[in-house]
Write a protein that holds these residues in place. Sequence first.
Motif, mmCIF file in Angstrom:
data_model
loop_
_atom_site.group_PDB
_atom_site.id
_atom_site.type_symbol
_atom_site.label_atom_id
_atom_site.label_comp_id
_atom_site.label_asym_id
_atom_site.label_seq_id
_atom_site.Cartn_x
_atom_site.Cartn_y
_atom_site.Cartn_z
ATOM 1 N N TRP A 1 3.112 6.922 5.186
ATOM 2 C CA TRP A 1 2.151 6.830 6.297
ATOM 3 C C TRP A 1 1.751 8.211 6.788
ATOM 4 C CZ3 TRP A 1 -0.555 2.769 6.549
ATOM 5 C CH2 TRP A 1 -0.003 1.521 6.235
ATOM 6 N N LEU A 2 2.708 9.117 6.781
ATOM 7 C CA LEU A 2 2.430 10.475 7.225
ATOM 8 C C LEU A 2 1.328 11.097 6.371
ATOM 9 C CD1 LEU A 2 3.657 12.307 9.361
ATOM 10 C CD2 LEU A 2 5.291 13.130 7.675
ATOM 11 N N LEU B 1 0.013 7.556 19.730
ATOM 12 C CA LEU B 1 0.709 6.281 19.597
ATOM 13 C C LEU B 1 0.076 5.366 18.558
ATOM 14 C CD1 LEU B 1 1.701 5.559 23.293
ATOM 15 C CD2 LEU B 1 3.132 6.361 21.425
ATOM 16 N N ALA B 2 -1.170 5.648 18.126
ATOM 17 C CA ALA B 2 -1.818 4.783 17.137
ATOM 18 C C ALA B 2 -1.014 4.777 15.843
ATOM 19 C CB ALA B 2 -3.242 5.268 16.876
ATOM 20 N N GLY B 3 -0.722 5.981 15.338
ATOM 21 C CA GLY B 3 0.032 6.080 14.101
ATOM 22 C C GLY B 3 1.415 5.475 14.234
ATOM 23 N N LEU C 1 8.574 11.131 13.423
ATOM 24 C CA LEU C 1 7.742 11.751 12.387
ATOM 25 C C LEU C 1 6.251 11.538 12.635
ATOM 26 C CD1 LEU C 1 9.585 11.154 8.985
ATOM 27 C CD2 LEU C 1 9.175 13.321 10.116
ATOM 28 N N LEU C 2 5.870 10.348 13.107
ATOM 29 C CA LEU C 2 4.442 10.048 13.239
ATOM 30 C C LEU C 2 3.896 10.365 14.630
ATOM 31 C CD1 LEU C 2 4.161 6.640 11.340
ATOM 32 C CD2 LEU C 2 3.633 8.913 10.495
ATOM 33 N N GLY C 3 4.773 10.449 15.601
ATOM 34 C CA GLY C 3 4.318 10.672 16.966
ATOM 35 C C GLY C 3 4.223 12.151 17.294
ATOM 36 N N LEU D 1 0.793 -1.234 0.000
ATOM 37 C CA LEU D 1 0.000 0.000 0.000
ATOM 38 C C LEU D 1 0.828 1.289 0.000
ATOM 39 C CD1 LEU D 1 -2.859 1.440 0.434
ATOM 40 C CD2 LEU D 1 -2.325 1.310 2.862
ATOM 41 N N PRO D 2 1.724 1.498 0.983
ATOM 42 C CA PRO D 2 2.446 2.776 0.998
ATOM 43 C C PRO D 2 3.331 2.964 -0.221
ATOM 44 C CG PRO D 2 2.799 1.551 3.026
ATOM 45 C CD PRO D 2 2.122 0.629 2.083
#
Lengths: 266, 284
Positions: B123-124, B153-155, B230-232, A28-29
Amino acid sequence: MLLSPNRMGGGRFVLYTIGALVMAFLLLPIIFIAALSFGDSRWLQFPPPGWTLQWYRDVLYDPRWIDSILVSAKVGLVVMVLAVLLGLPASFAVVRGRFFGREVLRAFFISPMIVPLVILAIALYGFFLRVGVNGSFLGFVAGHLVIALPFSIICISNALETFDESIERAAVICGASPAQAIWRITLPSIRSGILAGALFSFLASWDEVVIGIFLASPELQTLPVRMWSTLRNDLTPVVAAVSTLLIAMTIVILAVVAIIRRDRAR
Amino acid sequence: MESAKAFRVPRRALWRAGAREASPAFLFLFLVFVVPLSSLLLRSVTDPVLGFGNYEHLLSDLTYGRVLLNTFMVATVVTIVTLLLGYPVAWLLVILPTRVSRWMLAIILLSMWTNLVARTYAWLVLFQRTGVINRMLMEIGLIDTPIPLIGNLAGVTIGMTYIMLPFIVFPLQSSLAAIDPAIMQVAAISGARPYQVFFRVLLPLSLNGICAGGLMVFVMALGYYITPALLGGTSTMMLAELIAVQVQSLLNWGLGSAAAFILLAVTLALYALYARGLGLGRIR
Protein backbone atom coordinates in the motif's frame (compact mmCIF):
# COMPACT_ATOMS: atom_id res chain seq x y z
CA MET A 1 -29.34 -22.23 0.02
CA LEU A 2 -30.05 -18.80 1.30
CA LEU A 3 -32.19 -16.93 -1.20
CA SER A 4 -31.21 -18.91 -4.24
CA PRO A 5 -29.30 -16.56 -6.56
CA ASN A 6 -31.85 -16.63 -9.38
CA ARG A 7 -34.62 -15.39 -7.09
CA MET A 8 -32.75 -12.28 -6.10
CA GLY A 9 -33.40 -10.29 -9.28
CA GLY A 10 -31.12 -7.33 -9.82
CA GLY A 11 -29.63 -7.71 -6.35
CA ARG A 12 -27.71 -10.71 -7.57
CA PHE A 13 -25.55 -8.62 -9.89
CA VAL A 14 -24.81 -6.11 -7.17
CA LEU A 15 -23.77 -8.98 -4.91
CA TYR A 16 -21.55 -10.58 -7.57
CA THR A 17 -19.96 -7.25 -8.46
CA ILE A 18 -19.11 -6.38 -4.85
CA GLY A 19 -17.76 -9.90 -4.33
CA ALA A 20 -15.52 -9.68 -7.39
CA LEU A 21 -14.30 -6.19 -6.45
CA VAL A 22 -13.45 -7.24 -2.89
CA MET A 23 -11.56 -10.28 -4.18
CA ALA A 24 -9.63 -7.98 -6.53
CA PHE A 25 -8.98 -5.61 -3.63
CA LEU A 26 -7.60 -8.49 -1.54
CA LEU A 27 -5.39 -9.78 -4.33
CA LEU A 28 -4.20 -6.43 -5.65
CA PRO A 29 -1.36 -5.71 -3.19
CA ILE A 30 -0.14 -9.30 -3.27
CA ILE A 31 0.07 -9.49 -7.06
CA PHE A 32 1.43 -5.95 -7.22
CA ILE A 33 4.28 -6.76 -4.84
CA ALA A 34 5.17 -9.95 -6.68
CA ALA A 35 5.27 -8.07 -10.01
CA LEU A 36 7.25 -5.24 -8.51
CA SER A 37 9.90 -7.60 -7.15
CA PHE A 38 10.76 -8.71 -10.70
CA GLY A 39 10.73 -5.19 -12.14
CA ASP A 40 14.03 -3.48 -12.87
CA SER A 41 13.03 0.01 -11.74
CA ARG A 42 14.89 1.13 -8.65
CA TRP A 43 12.22 3.83 -8.20
CA LEU A 44 9.38 1.32 -8.23
CA GLN A 45 7.97 2.44 -11.54
CA PHE A 46 4.93 0.42 -12.49
CA PRO A 47 4.49 -1.27 -14.85
CA PRO A 48 8.24 -1.83 -14.77
CA PRO A 49 10.28 -0.94 -17.87
CA GLY A 50 12.02 -4.31 -17.79
CA TRP A 51 12.37 -7.47 -15.74
CA THR A 52 15.21 -8.57 -13.50
CA LEU A 53 16.16 -10.92 -10.70
CA GLN A 54 18.52 -8.39 -9.22
CA TRP A 55 16.51 -7.72 -6.05
CA TYR A 56 16.48 -11.41 -5.22
CA ARG A 57 20.22 -11.50 -5.77
CA ASP A 58 20.56 -8.51 -3.45
CA VAL A 59 18.67 -10.37 -0.74
CA LEU A 60 20.55 -13.63 -1.11
CA TYR A 61 24.00 -12.01 -1.23
CA ASP A 62 23.41 -9.63 1.64
CA PRO A 63 24.54 -11.31 4.89
CA ARG A 64 22.23 -9.07 6.91
CA TRP A 65 19.10 -10.31 5.15
CA ILE A 66 20.28 -13.92 5.32
CA ASP A 67 21.05 -13.42 8.98
CA SER A 68 17.55 -12.12 9.66
CA ILE A 69 15.98 -15.00 7.77
CA LEU A 70 17.99 -17.43 9.89
CA VAL A 71 17.10 -15.62 13.12
CA SER A 72 13.40 -15.69 12.20
CA ALA A 73 13.56 -19.36 11.27
CA LYS A 74 15.41 -20.34 14.45
CA VAL A 75 13.13 -18.34 16.73
CA GLY A 76 10.09 -19.70 14.89
CA LEU A 77 11.21 -23.32 15.18
CA VAL A 78 12.08 -23.08 18.88
CA VAL A 79 8.78 -21.30 19.55
CA MET A 80 6.93 -23.96 17.57
CA VAL A 81 8.45 -26.80 19.62
CA LEU A 82 7.93 -25.03 22.95
CA ALA A 83 4.36 -24.02 22.06
CA VAL A 84 3.49 -27.68 21.46
CA LEU A 85 5.40 -28.92 24.52
CA LEU A 86 3.61 -26.46 26.78
CA GLY A 87 0.34 -26.44 24.87
CA LEU A 88 -0.23 -30.18 24.71
CA PRO A 89 -0.43 -30.87 28.47
CA ALA A 90 -2.27 -27.57 28.97
CA SER A 91 -4.86 -28.66 26.38
CA PHE A 92 -5.35 -31.98 28.20
CA ALA A 93 -5.90 -30.02 31.40
CA VAL A 94 -8.48 -27.62 29.99
CA VAL A 95 -10.34 -30.29 28.03
CA ARG A 96 -10.29 -33.25 30.43
CA GLY A 97 -9.39 -31.78 33.77
CA ARG A 98 -11.97 -31.70 36.52
CA PHE A 99 -10.87 -28.93 38.76
CA PHE A 100 -12.14 -25.65 40.02
CA GLY A 101 -11.58 -22.71 37.67
CA ARG A 102 -10.97 -24.73 34.53
CA GLU A 103 -12.93 -22.34 32.32
CA VAL A 104 -11.08 -19.39 33.82
CA LEU A 105 -7.80 -21.13 33.04
CA ARG A 106 -8.91 -21.69 29.45
CA ALA A 107 -9.77 -18.01 29.10
CA PHE A 108 -6.43 -17.10 30.66
CA PHE A 109 -4.58 -19.21 28.11
CA ILE A 110 -6.12 -17.38 25.17
CA SER A 111 -5.98 -13.93 26.79
CA PRO A 112 -2.67 -12.93 25.12
CA MET A 113 -4.67 -12.81 21.88
CA ILE A 114 -6.92 -10.11 23.29
CA VAL A 115 -4.30 -7.69 24.58
CA PRO A 116 -3.27 -5.19 21.86
CA LEU A 117 0.18 -6.15 20.62
CA VAL A 118 1.70 -2.76 21.24
CA ILE A 119 0.82 -3.01 24.94
CA LEU A 120 2.29 -6.49 25.21
CA ALA A 121 5.35 -5.21 23.35
CA ILE A 122 6.14 -2.34 25.71
CA ALA A 123 5.32 -4.48 28.76
CA LEU A 124 7.82 -7.10 27.60
CA TYR A 125 10.31 -4.42 26.60
CA GLY A 126 10.26 -2.89 30.09
CA PHE A 127 10.40 -6.30 31.75
CA PHE A 128 13.20 -7.66 29.55
CA LEU A 129 15.27 -4.51 30.02
CA ARG A 130 15.17 -5.11 33.78
CA VAL A 131 15.88 -8.83 33.56
CA GLY A 132 18.60 -8.21 30.99
CA VAL A 133 17.37 -10.38 28.11
CA ASN A 134 16.35 -7.57 25.78
CA GLY A 135 17.84 -7.96 22.31
CA SER A 136 18.69 -11.59 22.99
CA PHE A 137 17.55 -14.82 21.38
CA LEU A 138 15.91 -15.84 24.65
CA GLY A 139 13.93 -12.60 24.71
CA PHE A 140 12.59 -13.20 21.19
CA VAL A 141 11.62 -16.78 21.98
CA ALA A 142 9.86 -15.83 25.21
CA GLY A 143 8.06 -12.89 23.61
CA HIS A 144 6.89 -14.86 20.58
CA LEU A 145 5.88 -17.83 22.70
CA VAL A 146 3.37 -15.62 24.54
CA ILE A 147 1.50 -14.97 21.30
CA ALA A 148 2.03 -18.46 19.82
CA LEU A 149 0.79 -20.42 22.84
CA PRO A 150 -2.90 -19.50 22.38
CA PHE A 151 -2.80 -20.76 18.77
CA SER A 152 -1.29 -24.06 19.86
CA ILE A 153 -3.73 -24.53 22.78
CA ILE A 154 -6.78 -23.67 20.64
CA CYS A 155 -5.80 -26.09 17.84
CA ILE A 156 -4.85 -28.96 20.14
CA SER A 157 -7.77 -28.63 22.53
CA ASN A 158 -10.22 -28.47 19.61
CA ALA A 159 -8.77 -31.72 18.30
CA LEU A 160 -8.86 -33.27 21.76
CA GLU A 161 -12.50 -32.31 22.21
CA THR A 162 -13.53 -34.22 19.08
CA PHE A 163 -11.55 -37.31 20.11
CA ASP A 164 -13.70 -39.94 21.78
CA GLU A 165 -12.16 -40.72 25.15
CA SER A 166 -13.73 -44.16 25.28
CA ILE A 167 -11.27 -45.31 22.61
CA GLU A 168 -8.46 -44.53 25.03
CA ARG A 169 -10.36 -46.40 27.73
CA ALA A 170 -10.74 -49.36 25.42
CA ALA A 171 -6.97 -49.46 24.97
CA VAL A 172 -6.52 -49.58 28.74
CA ILE A 173 -9.07 -52.37 29.01
CA CYS A 174 -7.09 -54.27 26.39
CA GLY A 175 -4.06 -54.06 28.61
CA ALA A 176 -2.25 -50.87 27.68
CA SER A 177 -0.83 -48.80 30.47
CA PRO A 178 -2.35 -45.28 30.72
CA ALA A 179 0.83 -43.79 29.31
CA GLN A 180 0.85 -46.25 26.42
CA ALA A 181 -2.79 -45.46 25.68
CA ILE A 182 -2.01 -41.76 25.47
CA TRP A 183 1.15 -42.28 23.46
CA ARG A 184 -0.12 -44.89 21.00
CA ILE A 185 -3.82 -44.09 20.73
CA THR A 186 -4.66 -40.53 21.73
CA LEU A 187 -1.69 -38.61 20.41
CA PRO A 188 -1.75 -40.25 16.95
CA SER A 189 -5.49 -39.53 16.74
CA ILE A 190 -5.07 -35.82 17.41
CA ARG A 191 -1.88 -35.43 15.44
CA SER A 192 -3.49 -33.23 12.79
CA GLY A 193 -4.55 -30.81 15.53
CA ILE A 194 -1.04 -30.86 16.97
CA LEU A 195 0.46 -30.28 13.53
CA ALA A 196 -1.93 -27.40 12.82
CA GLY A 197 -1.10 -25.92 16.23
CA ALA A 198 2.61 -26.23 15.48
CA LEU A 199 2.26 -24.61 12.06
CA PHE A 200 0.17 -21.73 13.36
CA SER A 201 2.61 -21.21 16.24
CA PHE A 202 5.47 -21.04 13.78
CA LEU A 203 3.55 -18.67 11.53
CA ALA A 204 2.59 -16.46 14.48
CA SER A 205 6.25 -16.12 15.42
CA TRP A 206 7.50 -15.84 11.85
CA ASP A 207 5.11 -12.97 11.05
CA GLU A 208 5.40 -11.18 14.37
CA VAL A 209 6.72 -7.65 14.09
CA VAL A 210 5.40 -5.35 16.83
CA ILE A 211 7.06 -7.12 19.76
CA GLY A 212 10.15 -7.63 17.61
CA ILE A 213 10.52 -3.90 16.94
CA PHE A 214 10.95 -3.33 20.66
CA LEU A 215 13.07 -6.38 21.44
CA ALA A 216 15.44 -6.19 18.49
CA SER A 217 19.04 -5.09 18.82
CA PRO A 218 21.21 -4.02 15.86
CA GLU A 219 22.82 -7.47 15.90
CA LEU A 220 19.67 -9.50 16.32
CA GLN A 221 16.70 -8.70 14.08
CA THR A 222 14.01 -10.99 12.81
CA LEU A 223 13.01 -10.71 9.16
CA PRO A 224 9.86 -8.60 9.62
CA VAL A 225 11.79 -6.24 11.90
CA ARG A 226 14.50 -5.78 9.28
CA MET A 227 11.81 -5.13 6.65
CA TRP A 228 10.22 -2.58 8.95
CA SER A 229 13.44 -0.73 9.72
CA THR A 230 14.46 -0.79 6.04
CA LEU A 231 11.08 0.63 5.02
CA ARG A 232 11.37 3.51 7.47
CA ASN A 233 14.35 4.81 5.46
CA ASP A 234 13.84 3.61 1.95
CA LEU A 235 11.14 1.97 -0.18
CA THR A 236 13.69 -0.26 -1.91
CA PRO A 237 12.45 -3.05 -4.24
CA VAL A 238 14.59 -5.42 -2.17
CA VAL A 239 11.74 -5.41 0.35
CA ALA A 240 9.40 -6.42 -2.49
CA ALA A 241 11.64 -9.41 -3.21
CA VAL A 242 11.65 -10.40 0.49
CA SER A 243 7.87 -9.93 0.64
CA THR A 244 7.37 -12.14 -2.39
CA LEU A 245 9.46 -14.87 -0.81
CA LEU A 246 7.28 -14.60 2.31
CA ILE A 247 4.09 -14.74 0.22
CA ALA A 248 5.37 -17.90 -1.50
CA MET A 249 6.03 -19.42 1.91
CA THR A 250 2.55 -18.52 3.13
CA ILE A 251 1.03 -20.23 0.10
CA VAL A 252 3.04 -23.39 0.80
CA ILE A 253 2.07 -23.46 4.50
CA LEU A 254 -1.61 -22.82 3.73
CA ALA A 255 -1.53 -25.60 1.16
CA VAL A 256 -0.03 -27.96 3.75
CA VAL A 257 -2.73 -27.02 6.27
CA ALA A 258 -5.41 -27.56 3.60
CA ILE A 259 -4.03 -31.01 2.81
CA ILE A 260 -3.93 -31.94 6.51
CA ARG A 261 -7.52 -30.79 6.90
CA ARG A 262 -8.62 -32.80 3.89
CA ASP A 263 -6.92 -35.90 5.23
CA ARG A 264 -8.63 -35.46 8.54
CA ALA A 265 -12.00 -35.04 6.86
CA ARG A 266 -11.65 -38.41 5.18
CA MET B 1 -25.77 -54.22 33.42
CA GLU B 2 -23.50 -56.58 35.27
CA SER B 3 -21.26 -57.25 32.27
CA ALA B 4 -20.96 -53.52 31.48
CA LYS B 5 -19.78 -52.99 35.00
CA ALA B 6 -17.15 -55.64 34.62
CA PHE B 7 -15.61 -53.76 31.74
CA ARG B 8 -15.49 -50.42 33.47
CA VAL B 9 -11.93 -49.32 33.98
CA PRO B 10 -10.90 -48.67 37.54
CA ARG B 11 -10.54 -44.91 38.00
CA ARG B 12 -6.96 -45.21 39.14
CA ALA B 13 -5.88 -47.05 36.00
CA LEU B 14 -6.61 -44.11 33.73
CA TRP B 15 -4.32 -41.17 33.56
CA ARG B 16 -6.35 -38.14 34.61
CA ALA B 17 -5.34 -34.77 33.33
CA GLY B 18 -5.67 -32.12 35.97
CA ALA B 19 -4.49 -28.69 36.89
CA ARG B 20 -0.95 -30.07 37.24
CA GLU B 21 -0.65 -30.60 33.48
CA ALA B 22 -1.45 -26.96 32.86
CA SER B 23 1.22 -25.68 35.20
CA PRO B 24 4.16 -25.29 32.78
CA ALA B 25 2.09 -23.14 30.41
CA PHE B 26 0.54 -21.32 33.35
CA LEU B 27 3.88 -20.56 34.98
CA PHE B 28 5.32 -19.37 31.69
CA LEU B 29 2.41 -17.04 30.98
CA PHE B 30 2.43 -15.82 34.56
CA LEU B 31 6.09 -14.88 34.34
CA VAL B 32 6.21 -13.46 30.81
CA PHE B 33 2.67 -12.10 30.49
CA VAL B 34 1.09 -11.31 33.84
CA VAL B 35 4.18 -9.95 35.58
CA PRO B 36 5.24 -7.61 32.73
CA LEU B 37 1.70 -6.29 32.27
CA SER B 38 1.23 -5.71 35.98
CA SER B 39 4.51 -3.91 36.36
CA LEU B 40 3.54 -1.74 33.39
CA LEU B 41 0.26 -0.89 35.09
CA LEU B 42 2.16 -0.09 38.24
CA ARG B 43 4.50 2.16 36.33
CA SER B 44 1.63 4.28 35.03
CA VAL B 45 0.90 5.42 38.59
CA THR B 46 4.46 5.52 39.98
CA ASP B 47 6.53 6.98 37.16
CA PRO B 48 7.79 9.72 37.54
CA VAL B 49 5.87 10.38 40.79
CA LEU B 50 3.25 8.45 42.68
CA GLY B 51 -0.30 9.36 41.72
CA PHE B 52 -2.66 9.68 38.78
CA GLY B 53 -0.74 12.57 37.21
CA ASN B 54 -0.11 10.66 33.97
CA TYR B 55 -3.80 9.93 33.47
CA GLU B 56 -4.74 13.53 34.24
CA HIS B 57 -2.13 14.76 31.80
CA LEU B 58 -3.37 12.41 29.07
CA LEU B 59 -7.03 13.24 29.45
CA SER B 60 -6.63 17.00 29.82
CA ASP B 61 -4.10 17.73 27.05
CA LEU B 62 -5.71 18.57 23.71
CA THR B 63 -2.93 16.94 21.68
CA TYR B 64 -3.69 13.59 23.30
CA GLY B 65 -7.39 14.20 22.94
CA ARG B 66 -6.81 14.55 19.22
CA VAL B 67 -4.97 11.19 19.18
CA LEU B 68 -7.92 9.53 20.93
CA LEU B 69 -10.30 11.15 18.47
CA ASN B 70 -8.24 9.97 15.48
CA THR B 71 -8.14 6.45 16.89
CA PHE B 72 -11.86 6.15 17.50
CA MET B 73 -12.70 7.80 14.18
CA VAL B 74 -10.48 5.48 12.13
CA ALA B 75 -11.68 2.41 14.05
CA THR B 76 -15.32 3.40 13.47
CA VAL B 77 -14.90 4.08 9.75
CA VAL B 78 -12.89 0.89 9.26
CA THR B 79 -15.55 -1.14 11.08
CA ILE B 80 -18.38 0.29 8.96
CA VAL B 81 -16.55 -0.12 5.65
CA THR B 82 -15.42 -3.68 6.42
CA LEU B 83 -19.00 -4.57 7.36
CA LEU B 84 -20.34 -3.11 4.10
CA LEU B 85 -17.73 -4.95 2.02
CA GLY B 86 -17.54 -8.11 4.12
CA TYR B 87 -21.26 -8.86 4.30
CA PRO B 88 -21.75 -9.49 0.56
CA VAL B 89 -18.57 -11.60 0.53
CA ALA B 90 -19.71 -13.70 3.49
CA TRP B 91 -23.09 -14.11 1.84
CA LEU B 92 -21.50 -15.23 -1.42
CA LEU B 93 -19.34 -17.73 0.49
CA VAL B 94 -22.53 -19.31 1.80
CA ILE B 95 -24.64 -19.37 -1.38
CA LEU B 96 -22.06 -20.04 -4.10
CA PRO B 97 -21.16 -23.60 -5.07
CA THR B 98 -18.11 -25.00 -3.26
CA ARG B 99 -15.86 -24.92 -6.31
CA VAL B 100 -16.19 -21.12 -6.43
CA SER B 101 -16.33 -20.39 -2.72
CA ARG B 102 -13.22 -22.51 -2.15
CA TRP B 103 -11.22 -20.09 -4.28
CA MET B 104 -12.68 -17.08 -2.55
CA LEU B 105 -11.76 -18.62 0.76
CA ALA B 106 -8.22 -19.26 -0.47
CA ILE B 107 -7.83 -15.62 -1.50
CA ILE B 108 -9.12 -14.39 1.87
CA LEU B 109 -6.79 -16.73 3.78
CA LEU B 110 -3.81 -15.79 1.63
CA SER B 111 -4.38 -12.12 2.26
CA MET B 112 -4.91 -12.76 5.97
CA TRP B 113 -1.71 -14.78 6.43
CA THR B 114 0.57 -12.74 4.20
CA ASN B 115 3.15 -10.92 6.24
CA LEU B 116 1.72 -7.69 7.66
CA VAL B 117 4.76 -5.59 6.79
CA ALA B 118 4.68 -6.92 3.22
CA ARG B 119 1.04 -5.96 2.79
CA THR B 120 1.57 -2.52 4.27
CA TYR B 121 4.60 -2.04 2.03
CA ALA B 122 2.42 -2.75 -0.99
CA TRP B 123 0.00 0.00 0.00
CA LEU B 124 2.87 2.32 0.77
CA VAL B 125 4.14 1.96 -2.80
CA LEU B 126 0.67 2.08 -4.37
CA PHE B 127 -0.16 5.28 -2.49
CA GLN B 128 2.91 7.30 -3.53
CA ARG B 129 2.36 10.64 -5.28
CA THR B 130 3.53 9.08 -8.52
CA GLY B 131 2.18 5.69 -7.56
CA VAL B 132 -0.18 3.49 -9.52
CA ILE B 133 -3.35 4.69 -7.83
CA ASN B 134 -2.69 8.40 -8.37
CA ARG B 135 -1.66 7.82 -11.97
CA MET B 136 -4.75 5.73 -12.65
CA LEU B 137 -7.06 8.32 -11.14
CA MET B 138 -5.40 11.02 -13.25
CA GLU B 139 -5.64 8.97 -16.40
CA ILE B 140 -9.36 8.42 -16.10
CA GLY B 141 -9.68 12.15 -15.38
CA LEU B 142 -11.01 11.92 -11.84
CA ILE B 143 -8.27 14.20 -10.51
CA ASP B 144 -5.88 16.70 -12.11
CA THR B 145 -3.03 16.64 -9.61
CA PRO B 146 -1.91 13.74 -7.43
CA ILE B 147 -3.82 13.58 -4.15
CA PRO B 148 -1.87 12.81 -0.98
CA LEU B 149 -2.77 9.31 0.21
CA ILE B 150 0.09 8.94 2.67
CA GLY B 151 0.57 10.90 5.85
CA ASN B 152 -3.16 11.31 6.37
CA LEU B 153 -6.04 9.22 7.61
CA ALA B 154 -7.26 8.24 4.11
CA GLY B 155 -4.35 5.90 3.51
CA VAL B 156 -4.49 4.54 7.05
CA THR B 157 -8.20 3.80 6.69
CA ILE B 158 -7.80 1.98 3.35
CA GLY B 159 -4.79 0.01 4.57
CA MET B 160 -6.55 -1.03 7.77
CA THR B 161 -9.78 -1.92 5.97
CA TYR B 162 -7.70 -4.23 3.83
CA ILE B 163 -6.18 -5.94 6.85
CA MET B 164 -9.43 -6.24 8.83
CA LEU B 165 -11.66 -7.59 6.04
CA PRO B 166 -10.93 -11.30 6.67
CA PHE B 167 -11.69 -10.89 10.37
CA ILE B 168 -15.20 -9.72 9.60
CA VAL B 169 -15.94 -12.20 6.82
CA PHE B 170 -15.54 -15.31 8.98
CA PRO B 171 -17.94 -14.41 11.83
CA LEU B 172 -20.48 -13.17 9.25
CA GLN B 173 -20.12 -16.34 7.24
CA SER B 174 -20.76 -18.59 10.21
CA SER B 175 -23.81 -16.63 11.30
CA LEU B 176 -25.24 -16.56 7.74
CA ALA B 177 -24.58 -20.27 7.29
CA ALA B 178 -26.54 -21.01 10.45
CA ILE B 179 -29.75 -19.45 9.09
CA ASP B 180 -32.32 -21.93 7.86
CA PRO B 181 -32.87 -21.16 4.15
CA ALA B 182 -36.48 -22.23 4.49
CA ILE B 183 -37.18 -19.03 6.42
CA MET B 184 -36.19 -17.01 3.37
CA GLN B 185 -38.35 -19.15 1.13
CA VAL B 186 -41.30 -18.71 3.45
CA ALA B 187 -40.82 -14.94 3.34
CA ALA B 188 -40.66 -15.00 -0.46
CA ILE B 189 -43.72 -17.24 -0.76
CA SER B 190 -45.61 -14.95 1.60
CA GLY B 191 -45.06 -12.18 -0.90
CA ALA B 192 -42.01 -10.34 0.41
CA ARG B 193 -39.98 -8.57 -2.25
CA PRO B 194 -36.28 -9.49 -2.39
CA TYR B 195 -35.21 -6.29 -0.62
CA GLN B 196 -37.83 -6.94 2.05
CA VAL B 197 -36.49 -10.46 2.54
CA PHE B 198 -33.05 -8.97 2.98
CA PHE B 199 -33.87 -6.10 5.32
CA ARG B 200 -36.62 -7.72 7.37
CA VAL B 201 -35.47 -11.35 7.52
CA LEU B 202 -31.83 -11.95 6.62
CA LEU B 203 -30.33 -8.84 8.20
CA PRO B 204 -32.04 -9.24 11.61
CA LEU B 205 -31.19 -12.95 11.69
CA SER B 206 -27.51 -12.29 11.04
CA LEU B 207 -27.34 -9.47 13.55
CA ASN B 208 -25.26 -11.47 16.03
CA GLY B 209 -22.62 -12.11 13.37
CA ILE B 210 -22.61 -8.42 12.48
CA CYS B 211 -22.13 -7.43 16.12
CA ALA B 212 -19.47 -10.08 16.76
CA GLY B 213 -17.45 -9.27 13.66
CA GLY B 214 -17.91 -5.53 14.00
CA LEU B 215 -16.86 -5.48 17.63
CA MET B 216 -13.85 -7.68 16.89
CA VAL B 217 -12.66 -5.41 14.08
CA PHE B 218 -13.32 -2.27 16.11
CA VAL B 219 -11.26 -3.55 19.04
CA MET B 220 -8.40 -4.70 16.82
CA ALA B 221 -8.40 -1.40 14.93
CA LEU B 222 -8.18 0.58 18.18
CA GLY B 223 -4.86 -1.00 19.08
CA TYR B 224 -3.28 -1.23 15.64
CA TYR B 225 0.28 -0.07 15.31
CA ILE B 226 2.13 -1.09 12.12
CA THR B 227 -0.26 0.20 9.47
CA PRO B 228 -0.92 3.64 11.00
CA ALA B 229 2.78 4.06 11.75
CA LEU B 230 3.82 3.40 8.15
CA LEU B 231 0.90 4.92 6.23
CA GLY B 232 -0.03 7.74 8.56
CA GLY B 233 1.72 11.00 9.40
CA THR B 234 2.77 12.76 12.55
CA SER B 235 -0.36 14.89 12.62
CA THR B 236 -2.60 11.83 12.35
CA MET B 237 -1.11 9.81 15.16
CA MET B 238 -3.17 7.02 16.65
CA LEU B 239 -3.17 5.63 20.17
CA ALA B 240 -0.85 2.66 19.58
CA GLU B 241 1.71 4.94 17.93
CA LEU B 242 1.46 7.39 20.79
CA ILE B 243 2.24 4.59 23.25
CA ALA B 244 5.20 3.37 21.19
CA VAL B 245 6.64 6.86 20.70
CA GLN B 246 6.31 7.79 24.37
CA VAL B 247 8.14 4.66 25.46
CA GLN B 248 10.65 4.10 22.68
CA SER B 249 11.67 7.61 21.61
CA LEU B 250 10.80 9.84 24.55
CA LEU B 251 11.48 7.26 27.28
CA ASN B 252 8.39 8.63 28.97
CA TRP B 253 7.34 5.33 30.55
CA GLY B 254 4.75 6.83 32.86
CA LEU B 255 2.71 8.53 30.17
CA GLY B 256 3.19 5.64 27.74
CA SER B 257 1.94 3.05 30.18
CA ALA B 258 -0.99 5.24 31.24
CA ALA B 259 -2.01 5.48 27.56
CA ALA B 260 -1.50 1.72 27.25
CA PHE B 261 -3.88 1.11 30.12
CA ILE B 262 -6.55 3.38 28.75
CA LEU B 263 -6.35 1.32 25.55
CA LEU B 264 -6.34 -1.95 27.50
CA ALA B 265 -9.31 -0.92 29.63
CA VAL B 266 -11.36 0.01 26.55
CA THR B 267 -10.33 -3.23 24.83
CA LEU B 268 -11.24 -5.42 27.80
CA ALA B 269 -14.55 -3.62 28.29
CA LEU B 270 -15.49 -4.20 24.65
CA TYR B 271 -14.45 -7.86 24.85
CA ALA B 272 -16.55 -8.27 27.99
CA LEU B 273 -19.47 -6.87 26.02
CA TYR B 274 -18.69 -9.33 23.24
CA ALA B 275 -18.45 -12.28 25.62
CA ARG B 276 -21.63 -11.32 27.43
CA GLY B 277 -23.59 -10.72 24.25
CA LEU B 278 -22.53 -13.87 22.45
CA GLY B 279 -21.49 -16.34 25.10
CA LEU B 280 -17.87 -17.15 25.82
CA GLY B 281 -17.96 -20.22 23.61
CA ARG B 282 -17.87 -18.14 20.43
CA ILE B 283 -14.42 -16.77 21.06
CA ARG B 284 -12.86 -20.19 20.81
